[in-house]
Design an enzyme around this catalytic site. Structure first.
Site, PDB file in Angstrom:
ATOM      1  N   SER A   1       0.819  -1.203   0.000  1.00 17.94           N
ATOM      2  CA  SER A   1       0.000   0.000   0.000  1.00 17.94           C
ATOM      3  C   SER A   1       0.858   1.260   0.000  1.00 17.94           C
ATOM      4  O   SER A   1       1.663   1.432  -0.906  1.00 17.94           O
ATOM      5  CB  SER A   1      -0.957  -0.068   1.192  1.00 17.94           C
ATOM      6  OG  SER A   1      -2.101   0.661   0.892  1.00 17.94           O
TER       7      SER A   1
ATOM      8  N   HIS B   1      -7.885  -5.555   0.980  1.00 14.68           N
ATOM      9  CA  HIS B   1      -6.625  -4.804   0.955  1.00 14.68           C
ATOM     10  C   HIS B   1      -5.728  -5.263   2.099  1.00 14.68           C
ATOM     11  O   HIS B   1      -6.049  -5.043   3.262  1.00 14.68           O
ATOM     12  CB  HIS B   1      -6.994  -3.322   1.130  1.00 14.68           C
ATOM     13  CG  HIS B   1      -5.838  -2.389   1.135  1.00 14.68           C
ATOM     14  ND1 HIS B   1      -5.153  -2.075  -0.009  1.00 14.68           N
ATOM     15  CD2 HIS B   1      -5.258  -1.690   2.135  1.00 14.68           C
ATOM     16  CE1 HIS B   1      -4.197  -1.212   0.301  1.00 14.68           C
ATOM     17  NE2 HIS B   1      -4.233  -0.967   1.591  1.00 14.68           N
TER      18      HIS B   1
HETATM   19  C1  GCU Z   1      -5.270   4.794   2.227  1.00  9.30           C
HETATM   20  C2  GCU Z   1      -4.716   5.558   1.038  1.00  9.30           C
HETATM   21  C3  GCU Z   1      -4.001   4.657   0.051  1.00  9.30           C
HETATM   22  C4  GCU Z   1      -2.979   3.803   0.770  1.00  9.30           C
HETATM   23  C5  GCU Z   1      -3.635   3.067   1.918  1.00  9.30           C
HETATM   24  C6  GCU Z   1      -2.676   2.253   2.795  1.00  9.30           C
HETATM   25  O1  GCU Z   1      -6.341   3.993   1.829  1.00  9.30           O
HETATM   26  O2  GCU Z   1      -5.773   6.246   0.444  1.00  9.30           O
HETATM   27  O3  GCU Z   1      -3.364   5.408  -0.955  1.00  9.30           O
HETATM   28  O4  GCU Z   1      -2.386   2.924  -0.146  1.00  9.30           O
HETATM   29  O5  GCU Z   1      -4.261   4.002   2.789  1.00  9.30           O
HETATM   30  O6  GCU Z   1      -1.510   2.594   2.880  1.00  9.30           O
HETATM   31  O7  GCU Z   1      -3.132   1.272   3.389  1.00  9.30           O
END
Ligand code: GCU
Length: 400
Positions: free
Chosen positions: A238, A380
């Site tokens: 992420s 995610h």
């Molecule tokens: C949020 C953000 C993302 C990122 C994520 C994370 O959702 O909007 O861009 O990748 O956090 O780091 O889990």
């Protein structure tokens, strides 16, 4: 009743805020038919419109041009010099993991202009392996307990035992050593050593700082005979996956990159405006990217680049990107398209591009191709499934 409704709504808002998805007035598009028409810059055409037909032109002209575009407009500059790097072994255990691994807890100290910065690195090296071994390095953006050196707590976010059993070393550092992940405190880390970055519109911020930290871990690996510094695989999830991609782009010493669910300003195409967008990311996380990047808020068509170009700069080194089926926020389709667009750089090196024409179905990893990809079933996250495919991919492309 009213109270309950208020409680539920405010809890949901708080949760969205924690997940970083709340921005008043922002509604993400999840409808493919609403993706606007867009034109991507060609990775193999220079800004002066010259077609790139050889790896020499790629390496001497186009690749540096792309790196510059990303430094200027997205992640900011990447300081390349410091005055001193030293390290000390805080703790060592020659029979960690019931004798399977050697544990080293390393403190890397970097000094510039008399200002020191300490990076804590946890490293496990398999005892069975002879000679220097390839190493997976995680840029850890979650809790420090995910990389517990005592192994009292185990986590699939950093499945150290599995990686050791596969014949690799595994290491990690925490992002907060480089730049704490919040708007007020991100300056209290490596940016203290490079204060000029703070006032420059193309100065690096948190994501740049984390990538910089990965390179310092690599500097350390070059001094540790137990690991093969020519086979360092930089991994991130992420926001950490945005940093692992930027680290691999900036530092060609990284042998492979794994960018997991990295989404917007990671591996996914921004022009698509599917899921998270540039204005959304810059608003909720103003401390991640260079000030110049804000010029592209709600203005994607003005971008002189897109993330496929960043992926291309990692080539011909192997790169593995992932998504999760329920994580539309990170735009799985836009990630796959990004890889497809970047793939042609490998052809300049005589490496056959073998990603399928369309995104593979859920849980169908593509590991034989020089650019690998999977879309895992689920949420995610960074899981043992993801890691098992990084290992398979690295077995083919790095370990050999
Ligand atoms: C949020 C953000 C993302 C990122 C994520 C994370 O959702 O909007 O861009 O990748 O956090 O780091 O889990």
């Amino acid at each position: 009743m009213q109270h309950l409704k208020f409680f539920i709504l405010s809890s949901l808002f708080l949760l969205a805020l924690i997940k970083g998805q709340a921005q008043p007035g922002f509604v993400a598009n999840y409808d493919e038919s609403k993706v606007p028409p867009y034109t991507l810059p060609d990775v193999l055409k220079t800004t002066t419109n010259v077609a790139v037909k050889s790896k020499e032109t790629w390496e001497n002209v186009r690749r540096p041009e792309i790196i510059k575009l990303f430094e200027e407009n997205v992640y900011g500059q990447m300081p390349k010099t410091y005055d001193r790097l030293t390290y000390s072994i805080k703790h060592e255990n020659a029979s960690a993991m019931a004798g399977k691994a050697i544990l080293k807890e390393v403190v890397i100290e970097v000094v510039r202009n008399n200002k020191p910065l300490k990076i804590n690195l946890v490293l496990f090296v398999p005892t069975k392996q002879k000679g220097p071994v390839p190493v997976f390095l995680l840029i850890n953006n979650r809790g420090k307990d995910n990389t517990d050196p005592t192994r009292a707590k185990k986590s699939d976010f950093w499945p150290a035992e599995m990686v050791i059993d596969s014949g690799y070393a595994i290491a990690a550092f925490h992002v907060s050593d480089l730049a704490p992940d919040d708007t007020a405190n991100y300056v209290n880390g490596v940016l203290q050593l490079y204060p000029e970055q703070l006032t420059a519109n193309n100065g690096m911020k948190a994501i740049g700082a984390w990538a910089w930290g990965a390179s310092r871990a690599l500097d350390y690996f070059e001094k540790d005979a137990a690991v093969d510094a020519k086979k360092v695989i930089v991994v991130g999830h992420s926001r950490g996956g945005k940093a692992s991609l930027w680290a691999a782009a900036e530092d060609q010493r990284f042998a492979m990159c794994a960018t997991n669910c990295s989404g917007n300003t990671g591996a996914a195409l921004s022009h698509r405006r599917f899921g998270e967008t540039i204005s959304r990311i810059n608003t909720v996380f103003p401390h991640w990217f260079a000030t110049n990047y804000k010029k592209f808020n709600n203005n994607e068509d003005a971008l002189p680049l897109d993330q496929h170009m960043l992926i291309a700069t990692v080539a011909p080194r192997p790169l593995y990107a992932t998504n999760a089926s329920k994580d539309l926020w990170a735009d799985p389709t836009g990630t796959f398209l990004s890889l497809k667009q970047a793939e042609k750089v490998n052809a300049l090196y005589g490496i056959k591009s073998s990603l399928p024409a369309n995104p593979p179905t859920i849980n169908q990893p593509v590991v034989s191709s020089q650019m690998g990809y999977h879309n895992r079933d689920g949420e995610h996250n960074l899981t043992a499934y993801d890691w098992s495919n990084f290992i398979k991919f690295a077995n083919t492309h790095v370990k050999k």
